[in-house]
Structure formats: structure tokens, C-alpha cells
Design an enzyme around this catalytic site. Sequence first.
Site, PDB file in Angstrom:
ATOM      1  N   PHE A  56      22.423  -8.672  43.941  1.00 29.54           N
ATOM      2  CA  PHE A  56      22.512  -7.444  43.138  1.00 29.54           C
ATOM      3  C   PHE A  56      21.921  -7.609  41.737  1.00 29.54           C
ATOM      4  CE2 PHE A  56      25.867  -7.291  46.310  1.00 29.54           C
ATOM      5  CZ  PHE A  56      25.715  -6.013  46.831  1.00 29.54           C
TER       6      PHE A  56
ATOM      7  N   PHE B 183      22.967   4.385  33.715  1.00 24.36           N
ATOM      8  CA  PHE B 183      22.056   4.969  34.719  1.00 24.36           C
ATOM      9  C   PHE B 183      21.964   6.481  34.623  1.00 24.36           C
ATOM     10  CE2 PHE B 183      19.995   2.229  37.776  1.00 24.36           C
ATOM     11  CZ  PHE B 183      20.373   1.013  37.239  1.00 24.36           C
TER      12      PHE B 183
ATOM     13  N   CYS C 249      12.763  -2.519  44.219  1.00 26.86           N
ATOM     14  CA  CYS C 249      13.968  -2.309  45.030  1.00 26.86           C
ATOM     15  C   CYS C 249      14.262  -0.837  45.340  1.00 26.86           C
ATOM     16  CB  CYS C 249      15.173  -2.949  44.358  1.00 26.86           C
ATOM     17  SG  CYS C 249      15.057  -4.741  44.339  1.00 26.86           S
TER      18      CYS C 249
ATOM     19  N   ARG D  68       5.692  -3.506  40.172  1.00 24.41           N
ATOM     20  CA  ARG D  68       5.752  -2.889  41.500  1.00 24.41           C
ATOM     21  C   ARG D  68       6.343  -1.477  41.386  1.00 24.41           C
ATOM     22  NH1 ARG D  68       8.275  -8.028  44.734  1.00 24.41           N
ATOM     23  NH2 ARG D  68       9.372  -8.282  42.763  1.00 24.41           N
TER      24      ARG D  68
HETATM   25  N1  LIG Z   1      13.493  -8.276  42.633  1.00 27.68           N
HETATM   26  C1  LIG Z   1      14.742  -7.856  42.525  1.00 27.68           C
HETATM   27  O1  LIG Z   1      15.187  -7.404  41.467  1.00 27.68           O
HETATM   28  C2  LIG Z   1      15.671  -7.904  43.708  1.00 27.68           C
HETATM   29  C3  LIG Z   1      17.051  -7.729  43.509  1.00 27.68           C
HETATM   30  C4  LIG Z   1      17.904  -7.796  44.596  1.00 27.68           C
HETATM   31  C5  LIG Z   1      17.389  -7.998  45.862  1.00 27.68           C
HETATM   32  N2  LIG Z   1      16.040  -8.145  46.046  1.00 27.68           N
HETATM   33  C6  LIG Z   1      15.554  -8.389  47.399  1.00 27.68           C
HETATM   34  O2  LIG Z   1      15.265  -9.786  47.526  1.00 27.68           O
HETATM   35  C7  LIG Z   1      14.136  -9.995  48.375  1.00 27.68           C
HETATM   36  C8  LIG Z   1      13.066 -10.770  47.632  1.00 27.68           C
HETATM   37  O3  LIG Z   1      12.615  -9.987  46.549  1.00 27.68           O
HETATM   38  P1  LIG Z   1      11.737 -10.583  45.352  1.00 27.68           P
HETATM   39  O4  LIG Z   1      11.596  -9.494  44.355  1.00 27.68           O
HETATM   40  O5  LIG Z   1      12.279 -11.900  44.939  1.00 27.68           O
HETATM   41  O6  LIG Z   1      10.338 -10.802  46.125  1.00 27.68           O
HETATM   42  P2  LIG Z   1       9.053 -11.567  45.608  1.00 27.68           P
HETATM   43  O7  LIG Z   1       7.906 -10.916  46.257  1.00 27.68           O
HETATM   44  O8  LIG Z   1       9.100 -11.693  44.110  1.00 27.68           O
HETATM   45  O9  LIG Z   1       9.217 -13.050  46.199  1.00 27.68           O
HETATM   46  C9  LIG Z   1       9.108 -13.392  47.539  1.00 27.68           C
HETATM   47  C10 LIG Z   1       8.497 -14.780  47.641  1.00 27.68           C
HETATM   48  O10 LIG Z   1       8.487 -15.169  49.034  1.00 27.68           O
HETATM   49  C11 LIG Z   1       7.311 -15.931  49.258  1.00 27.68           C
HETATM   50  N3  LIG Z   1       7.056 -16.028  50.679  1.00 27.68           N
HETATM   51  C12 LIG Z   1       6.520 -15.110  51.534  1.00 27.68           C
HETATM   52  N4  LIG Z   1       6.460 -15.605  52.793  1.00 27.68           N
HETATM   53  C13 LIG Z   1       6.987 -16.850  52.739  1.00 27.68           C
HETATM   54  C14 LIG Z   1       7.216 -17.873  53.712  1.00 27.68           C
HETATM   55  N5  LIG Z   1       6.878 -17.704  54.982  1.00 27.68           N
HETATM   56  N6  LIG Z   1       7.768 -19.034  53.308  1.00 27.68           N
HETATM   57  C15 LIG Z   1       8.095 -19.228  52.003  1.00 27.68           C
HETATM   58  N7  LIG Z   1       7.909 -18.302  51.049  1.00 27.68           N
HETATM   59  C16 LIG Z   1       7.362 -17.136  51.402  1.00 27.68           C
HETATM   60  C17 LIG Z   1       6.259 -15.180  48.456  1.00 27.68           C
HETATM   61  O11 LIG Z   1       5.121 -16.011  48.210  1.00 27.68           O
HETATM   62  C18 LIG Z   1       7.039 -14.825  47.191  1.00 27.68           C
HETATM   63  O12 LIG Z   1       6.897 -15.839  46.196  1.00 27.68           O
HETATM   64  C19 LIG Z   1      13.699  -8.589  48.836  1.00 27.68           C
HETATM   65  O13 LIG Z   1      14.303  -8.304  50.056  1.00 27.68           O
HETATM   66  C20 LIG Z   1      14.255  -7.699  47.746  1.00 27.68           C
HETATM   67  O14 LIG Z   1      14.491  -6.392  48.209  1.00 27.68           O
HETATM   68  C21 LIG Z   1      15.180  -8.115  44.992  1.00 27.68           C
END
Ligand SMILES: NC(=O)c1ccc[n+]([C@@H]2O[C@H](COP(=O)([O-])OP(=O)(O)OC[C@H]3O[C@@H](n4cnc5c(N)ncnc54)[C@H](O)[C@@H]3O)[C@@H](O)[C@H]2O)c1
Length: 438
Positions: free
Chosen positions: A150, A251, A262, A330
Site C-alpha cells: 500500500f 484525497f 496504480c 506513468r
Molecule cells: N509503484 C507503486 O506505488 C505501487 C504501490 C503498490 C503496489 N504496486 C504494485 O506493485 C507491482 C510492481 O510495481 P512497481 O511500480 O514496483 O513496478 P516497476 O515497473 O517499477 O518494477 C518492476 C520491476 O520488475 C522487473 N522485472 C520484470 N520482469 C522481471 C523478471 N522476469 N524477473 C525479474 N525482474 C523482472 C522490471 O525490470 C522492473 O524493474 C505492480 O503490481 C504494482 O501495481 C505499486
Amino acid sequence: MKITVVGTGYVGLVTGTCFAEMGNSVVCVDIDENKISLMKSGKTPIYEPQLQELMQRNIEQSRLDFTTSLKDGIKEAEVIFLALPTPPSEDGSADLKYVLGVADELGSTLDHYAVIVDKSTVPVGTSARVKKAIEKNIKVEFDVVSNPEFLREGFAISDFMSPDRIVVGVKKGSVAEKRMTQLYEPLTNDGSELYIMDEASAEMTKYAANAFLATKISFMNEIANLCELVGADADSVRLGIGSDERIGKRFLYPGIGYGGSCFPKDVLAIHKIASDNNYELKIVGAVNEVNEFQKKVLITKITKVFGNDLSGKKFALWGLAFKAETDDIREAPALEIITGLLSMGAQVRAYDPEAIENVKKFYGQPEGLSFEDHYQALDEVDGLIIATEWNMFKEPDFARMKQIMKRPIIFDGRNIYDPDTMKENNFTYFSIGRKEVK
Ligand SMILES: NC(=O)c1ccc[n+]([C@@H]2O[C@H](COP(=O)([O-])OP(=O)(O)OC[C@H]3O[C@@H](n4cnc5c(N)ncnc54)[C@H](O)[C@@H]3O)[C@@H](O)[C@H]2O)c1
């Protein structure tokens, strides 16, 4: 505990670094070789307050390491976090190819018991699908747990270290539950709530939370649009309703729509989950529609002043990130504004304290778009657009701005200035849900 984090992006790197900070031994895995070599040298590929210092300290104290090899990364892991992307597919559903791809690989690589934890935001039923994918080839025992994240970008470290709640979807009384409870003990000892529930409920909790927050934003944006029509002031209304504890102040800021990695995708995904189950989430559908409309309101205000042909017009744009304190672009509303202005023939001089490099990568070098320094962006422009609420934009030198700009017009998508102050400074000023200053 020995922890592996697979996927070292915004969530993975923060998760890995914070668990290392609590004393665990953490290996972060990513397929992006450039990112891994940068992080190995102690540098963070993303901008997030406090992250760099924390990362460096834990690398120096040998609790945090990075690799591109999943096999090496999970060698001794007791808990393996999946923090992989779940981008929207064309139909709005979350694309699980990264999560299930790694699950497949784990099945043929893991050679000892481990708890595999899904931290990505995933549809209900994904834990079961991950389990199935691993089961195909595995020869050892394992458990799959859902532990949605979160954290907010911009506050990721403090959110991770003192979360409002920790949600874990796991079988009650299992070894996995014990391990997860132990892992989060430093946080629960400090007062954070840990909610243990079944996997489906944990997965749903994450989508429901984001859909609710997005609803609050779209609701306030609609009220702001109505305020403009009837001559009410959206900021006064925001304070008036937000002081009711049942509503809450957070918010409720009117603006140019939510963005980021997200809310947009999670709103679409929960809507699709419902329709796959022959149910329509009507409110959530409307939330998305309102947001699409809201992302265009500044462009509408600009064309009301300048018409639809903006050739020969020049605009400064302050703020590119989807919100302050991050370099994440994004789904940033600023991108929609840039694309709109360029398509109508305008030139855009953009500035952001952290996100310029990401926008350069996104757009390449399109004609009409340049990246400038803070005040330099104002040079001879017909107007300034504010798209991100960075603190550094909040108290600028208005006299200096007026000297540099061709016309003193501001389109403020974040309501960071007081209309009366703008009047005193002789600006033409448009904001969201408040009176125009002319
Ligand atoms: N960004 C946020 O604020 C946030 C908050 C809560 C939940 N989430 C959720 O968390 C998840 C990740 O989000 P994020 O923002 O960190 O994404 P991101 O795109 O910043 O990071 C994902 C990482 O995974 C790597 N990756 C892809 N395929 C891979 C593989 N096969 N092996 C190893 N690494 C691999 C990518 O190179 C990238 O560095 C999503 O489901 C998102 O919805 C994000």
C-alpha cells in the site's frame, strides 16, 4: 531472515531496502542489467526520498545485494517476494505474464522450502494460479501468500516502515503465517496492524482500497467542476466537507485527475474483474470516465483563451511527474497536456525537478517540446501551466515571472496559488473549481 525480492522497481527496491534495514539479509533480482549494475554501485534508479541513503548503508553493511540471476538470488531464500509489474492488458485486466513467468521459473529452480509472497497488485485468484504454475515442475514443499503493498510513491520508505496496516492472505495456523508474522514483527511491535485473512480477500483488499481512493478524487473533481458553474469555491467546499471525520480531509484536492502506475490500471482491473463475474461496478466505471474528462480540463481552459489553433503559441509547463516527490511519469496528466498542446501546434517548454529524464525517454525529441530550467521555461511564453504540486512551485517570485513571460497567464491544475494573491500580482489565473482571475 534470508529474503529475495524478484522485480526491483518502485515496490521491490523499497521492500528489499527496508527489510535489509530491519536486519534481514536481502537479495534483489531484476532482469534489467543496467538497473542491477547501477544499484550494485549504491545508486538508486528511481527518485524516492531517503531511499538512496538507506540503500547505501545496507549495501555497505552487507545486508543488501543485487543480481540478474534468479537461480543465484533464491539460493538460500526463506521468503521470496514477487514485486513484478502487472500492467493493464487491452481489455483492462491485469496482465499476469511477468508474475506467472517468474512462478514458472521458480518451479524449476527452487530446491528448498520457501514462502513465496505476491506483493504485486493482482486479481482475485492469482495466488492459486501462481501455486499451480510453480507446482508443475517443483520437487520441494512451498507456500504461496498474498501480501499486497500500500505504499505511496514519494513517501514509500515511511509508508513501508510505519504502515497503516499490513495485509497478509495466508492459511491460518500454517508455517507460512508464522514466517510472515515473524518477518513483520518489527513493524507490528511499533504499533502497525497486521490483518491475516484468506488470499482472495487480501487480493481484493488492495483493489478495493485503490478504487475507493480514486473514487474520492473523481468525486471531488466533479464537485469542483460544478463549483465553477455555480460560482462556488471548491477549496472552501473541500475544507467544509473534509472536516467531517466520516469524510476526512485527505484525497479531496480538486485537480487534473489521478495518474501514476496504480490508480488508473487498478480501477480498470477491478472493473474488469467484476464484468468477468457478470457484475457491473457502476461507480468504478464512472470514476474512470470522470478521470479521463478531468485530465483534459486544463486544455479546455487553454483553448477557451487561445482557440483551437495554437501554432505560434508557446507554453511553459511546470511539473511532469504524476505527483510531487517522485520521478514517476506513468499515466501523468502532464503527458496528456503536452500531447494535446503539441497536436494543436503549440510549443512547450517543460521543467520538473526530477522527472525530465523519464519524459525524454518517453517522447524522444518531438518537435515543439524542449526541456528547460525552472524560470528559463518561462521565457517569452504565452502562459504557464502547472501540472504537479512540487513545493518549489508554491511560492515563486511572481515579479520575476512577469518580467520573463510574454503574457502573465497561469493555468494551475493543482490549485497551488491563492486567487486573491494572483489578482494582487496582476496575473490572469485559471484554477480548478475556483473563480477565474482576469
Ligand atoms: N509503484 C507503486 O506505488 C505501487 C504501490 C503498490 C503496489 N504496486 C504494485 O506493485 C507491482 C510492481 O510495481 P512497481 O511500480 O514496483 O513496478 P516497476 O515497473 O517499477 O518494477 C518492476 C520491476 O520488475 C522487473 N522485472 C520484470 N520482469 C522481471 C523478471 N522476469 N524477473 C525479474 N525482474 C523482472 C522490471 O525490470 C522492473 O524493474 C505492480 O503490481 C504494482 O501495481 C505499486
